[in-house]
Design a protein around this motif. Sequence first.
Motif, PDB file in Angstrom:
ATOM      1  N   UNK A 487      60.795 -24.690  44.797  1.00 32.96           N
ATOM      2  CA  UNK A 487      61.131 -24.784  46.215  1.00 32.96           C
ATOM      3  C   UNK A 487      61.119 -26.270  46.580  1.00 32.96           C
ATOM      4  N   UNK A 488      62.285 -26.810  46.959  1.00 27.41           N
ATOM      5  CA  UNK A 488      62.444 -28.245  47.165  1.00 27.41           C
ATOM      6  C   UNK A 488      63.034 -28.517  48.542  1.00 27.41           C
ATOM      7  N   UNK A 489      62.542 -29.559  49.211  1.00 26.49           N
ATOM      8  CA  UNK A 489      63.109 -30.047  50.471  1.00 26.49           C
ATOM      9  C   UNK A 489      63.379 -31.544  50.323  1.00 26.49           C
ATOM     10  N   UNK A 490      64.071 -32.120  51.309  1.00 26.04           N
ATOM     11  CA  UNK A 490      64.328 -33.556  51.329  1.00 26.04           C
ATOM     12  C   UNK A 490      63.430 -34.198  52.387  1.00 26.04           C
ATOM     13  N   UNK A 491      62.933 -35.400  52.097  1.00 23.79           N
ATOM     14  CA  UNK A 491      62.083 -36.125  53.043  1.00 23.79           C
ATOM     15  C   UNK A 491      62.796 -37.406  53.478  1.00 23.79           C
ATOM     16  N   UNK A 492      62.804 -37.621  54.791  1.00 28.17           N
ATOM     17  CA  UNK A 492      63.420 -38.825  55.355  1.00 28.17           C
ATOM     18  C   UNK A 492      62.472 -39.410  56.388  1.00 28.17           C
ATOM     19  N   UNK A 493      62.716 -40.668  56.724  1.00 30.11           N
ATOM     20  CA  UNK A 493      61.858 -41.319  57.720  1.00 30.11           C
ATOM     21  C   UNK A 493      62.110 -40.753  59.108  1.00 30.11           C
ATOM     22  N   UNK A 494      63.405 -40.574  59.440  1.00 32.35           N
ATOM     23  CA  UNK A 494      63.783 -40.053  60.759  1.00 32.35           C
ATOM     24  C   UNK A 494      64.495 -38.717  60.576  1.00 32.35           C
ATOM     25  N   UNK A 495      63.872 -37.658  61.050  1.00 35.24           N
ATOM     26  CA  UNK A 495      64.445 -36.322  60.928  1.00 35.24           C
ATOM     27  C   UNK A 495      65.594 -36.169  61.921  1.00 35.24           C
ATOM     28  N   UNK A 496      66.745 -35.616  61.504  1.00 29.57           N
ATOM     29  CA  UNK A 496      67.866 -35.403  62.429  1.00 29.57           C
ATOM     30  C   UNK A 496      67.452 -34.563  63.624  1.00 29.57           C
ATOM     31  N   UNK A 497      67.936 -34.972  64.794  1.00 26.85           N
ATOM     32  CA  UNK A 497      67.590 -34.245  66.011  1.00 26.85           C
ATOM     33  C   UNK A 497      68.322 -32.902  66.044  1.00 26.85           C
ATOM     34  N   UNK A 498      67.665 -31.937  66.655  1.00 28.64           N
ATOM     35  CA  UNK A 498      68.294 -30.629  66.824  1.00 28.64           C
ATOM     36  C   UNK A 498      68.335 -29.774  65.571  1.00 28.64           C
ATOM     37  N   UNK A 499      67.557 -30.132  64.555  1.00 25.67           N
ATOM     38  CA  UNK A 499      67.548 -29.329  63.328  1.00 25.67           C
ATOM     39  C   UNK A 499      66.887 -27.973  63.608  1.00 25.67           C
ATOM     40  N   UNK A 500      67.639 -26.907  63.426  1.00 29.20           N
ATOM     41  CA  UNK A 500      67.134 -25.566  63.718  1.00 29.20           C
ATOM     42  C   UNK A 500      66.513 -24.960  62.462  1.00 29.20           C
ATOM     43  N   UNK A 501      65.456 -24.159  62.619  1.00 29.93           N
ATOM     44  CA  UNK A 501      64.872 -23.499  61.446  1.00 29.93           C
ATOM     45  C   UNK A 501      65.854 -22.524  60.819  1.00 29.93           C
ATOM     46  N   UNK A 502      65.773 -22.352  59.529  1.00 31.96           N
ATOM     47  CA  UNK A 502      66.660 -21.434  58.823  1.00 31.96           C
ATOM     48  C   UNK A 502      66.535 -20.024  59.397  1.00 31.96           C
ATOM     49  N   UNK A 503      67.681 -19.368  59.554  1.00 31.41           N
ATOM     50  CA  UNK A 503      67.703 -18.040  60.176  1.00 31.41           C
ATOM     51  C   UNK A 503      66.899 -17.022  59.369  1.00 31.41           C
ATOM     52  N   UNK A 504      67.032 -17.058  58.031  1.00 29.59           N
ATOM     53  CA  UNK A 504      66.333 -16.073  57.196  1.00 29.59           C
ATOM     54  C   UNK A 504      64.825 -16.185  57.361  1.00 29.59           C
ATOM     55  N   UNK A 505      64.325 -17.430  57.406  1.00 27.22           N
ATOM     56  CA  UNK A 505      62.888 -17.627  57.563  1.00 27.22           C
ATOM     57  C   UNK A 505      62.444 -17.200  58.960  1.00 27.22           C
ATOM     58  N   UNK A 506      63.229 -17.558  59.978  1.00 31.26           N
ATOM     59  CA  UNK A 506      62.875 -17.202  61.354  1.00 31.26           C
ATOM     60  C   UNK A 506      62.823 -15.693  61.539  1.00 31.26           C
ATOM     61  N   UNK A 507      63.775 -14.988  60.952  1.00 29.96           N
ATOM     62  CA  UNK A 507      63.823 -13.532  61.100  1.00 29.96           C
ATOM     63  C   UNK A 507      62.646 -12.874  60.388  1.00 29.96           C
ATOM     64  N   UNK A 508      62.319 -13.344  59.199  1.00 31.16           N
ATOM     65  CA  UNK A 508      61.204 -12.745  58.474  1.00 31.16           C
ATOM     66  C   UNK A 508      59.865 -13.044  59.135  1.00 31.16           C
TER      67      UNK A 508
END
Length: 649
Positions: A487-508
Amino acid sequence: RRLPKIPQQTKQTRKEQPIHANTPEPQKVVCTRLEEVMAAHKILAACTPEYTVIGKTKQRISFNVHLQAPEVEDDEAKRATVALSAVIDTSGSMEGGKLKLVKDSCNFILNQMSSRDKIGVVEYNTVCKELFPLSRTSEGFKSEASRMVNKMQAESRTNLSGGLFLGFEQQSKNTFVDWEPETEAEAEEDQTEPDPEPAIAASETSSFVDVSMKDDDSFSEASLVDVEPTQDPGHAAAASAPSPEGALCFGSQPPPSPQTCAGKKRARAPLDAQLRQGRFAPTPPAGLSSGLFGGREAPPPTALEEDAVRSIFLFTDGLANEGLTKTDKLIGVLSKLLEQAKPAVRVCTFGVGEDHSPELLGELARAGNGTYYYVEKEEGIATAFADALGGLLSVAAQNVVLEFVPAPGVTTCAVHSSFSTSTTPEGAAAVSVGDLYAEEGKDLVFEVEVEASAADGEECEDCELGAVRLRYLDVVGATLGSEELKCVVRRVKDVPKGQAPDAAVAVQRARVETARAMQAAESAAKGGDRASAAVRLQGAMAALSLLEQRQGLPQRDAQLISQLHFDCAEAVENVATAEAYSTRGNKLLWAKMRAHEQQRTCAREEEDEAGSTNAALLRGPRTMPAYMHTYATPKQMSMRGVVKKSVTR
């Protein structure tokens, strides 16, 4: 990150083809190509993080692991053998239509089983009888078993604990009786070799609670394990005597005298020995007639297949009023028995009408990693039995265990699942999922904390949250299967604004939180605070409404959210008054809560559809979702259709 879509038939109407809840949306395969997985009968596994990009500061993030069982051919020779003990309530309240439908349902189960399967039947009222032991369902045996089932009569009181323990004794012996030698055709059908010896020898199998035991002050959990063993020959003789009907009878023996149980405390013995102490009855002698085939002596027992799917179906329409009647005591004893059961035994419970205890049946099903079926009307008895049987006859994987091994700098904070969870020596979170039916899906939400990144600068960097490991027994291939993915994600200094949580995770997450709200509401209503129960349910509905407004929600996810909302609205209506709660609301809450916890059907779709729910009271003009959401697998849906044509009132 997402799984490919598994082809499904187009649905024309809600009644003809409900949307299959376990089929994922088109997704990117992270472990293996779909064609290869399905051809090898492997479980599909995919990991979806809540956010694909996170900041470099200390973060808390969730991710969802989706498991999808493969399709299993409808070939009796390839599926796992089923070993089923049906434990049937024949107390006085079962007289009439209910008992007839139960008999018809038992006969339906017999007819659906192949010559490789095994079934035993226990009936209980005040007295508990083994109509016949776990036996191979040859054609000749089916006729004899049907005759015995049809002779059941309703009478007296409800010794539920005695019936349950006698059914468990059938399973724990790990043997079956073959009343007829296999024909050449049957021998060709079954290519598997049974183990030469039972997994638990008959002489070592513990006997179970004296079913005449009462919930008195002298009983405690300590008395099960600390009293001196009794040597009461009169008690043993009464226990081993056959009933007039020829069935094994365990309900008529007297409890041990206080003098025999008043010995000094001693060191704890192994559970098998503990269960033989004090209030427990001895095992009946081998070869005792069961009333089958003219009452002839049973042949010597044969070892049950190691990979057989073992299950108990416990049926009742009322409250336990004989034997152990208190929920906590009964659950405590059953849990100890199930912990020692090797291989595992599942317990499914069926409660009919408004007089049974959903708490007792729900907790028994939870302890046995099974399903609680709330059958509101007699007409639903056959459907519930068929649904449960359809699952047993289509097990694709057994003993499924999922482990999450966090990467360095990552800590597992929570596992949002109703399945048993433990921590391995290496620090992994291990979840025991149990068995998966063919084409069934499961979702487990993990919550982790990620330490701040030591790397400076604007550039992106990959961040591994951890490894997901899956192991299981592939039933079709008769091999041990395993998968591993990162399970991998990307890390950045400034997170893009308005990033919505993944629908599958939100529903579960919403599914898990709604099930918890139902449990909290049931607890509050049970304590008399129905107003608080309604508030908890309304809070869950508000959160679901916000999620429903999300644009681009996949159809199946929208379907599930809509169904969750409907279930909460129906529950609010049924906790409005004390009468509504006691007759329907508590049972509805337990059934729906368990269904959403397990992602496994409780066979209430048709009863929900036929019922009247004033959801407009809380949500405006709304009665039912556009399509009924169901966790039922194709095999379960097919079995429901077959039983409707086979079982009539």
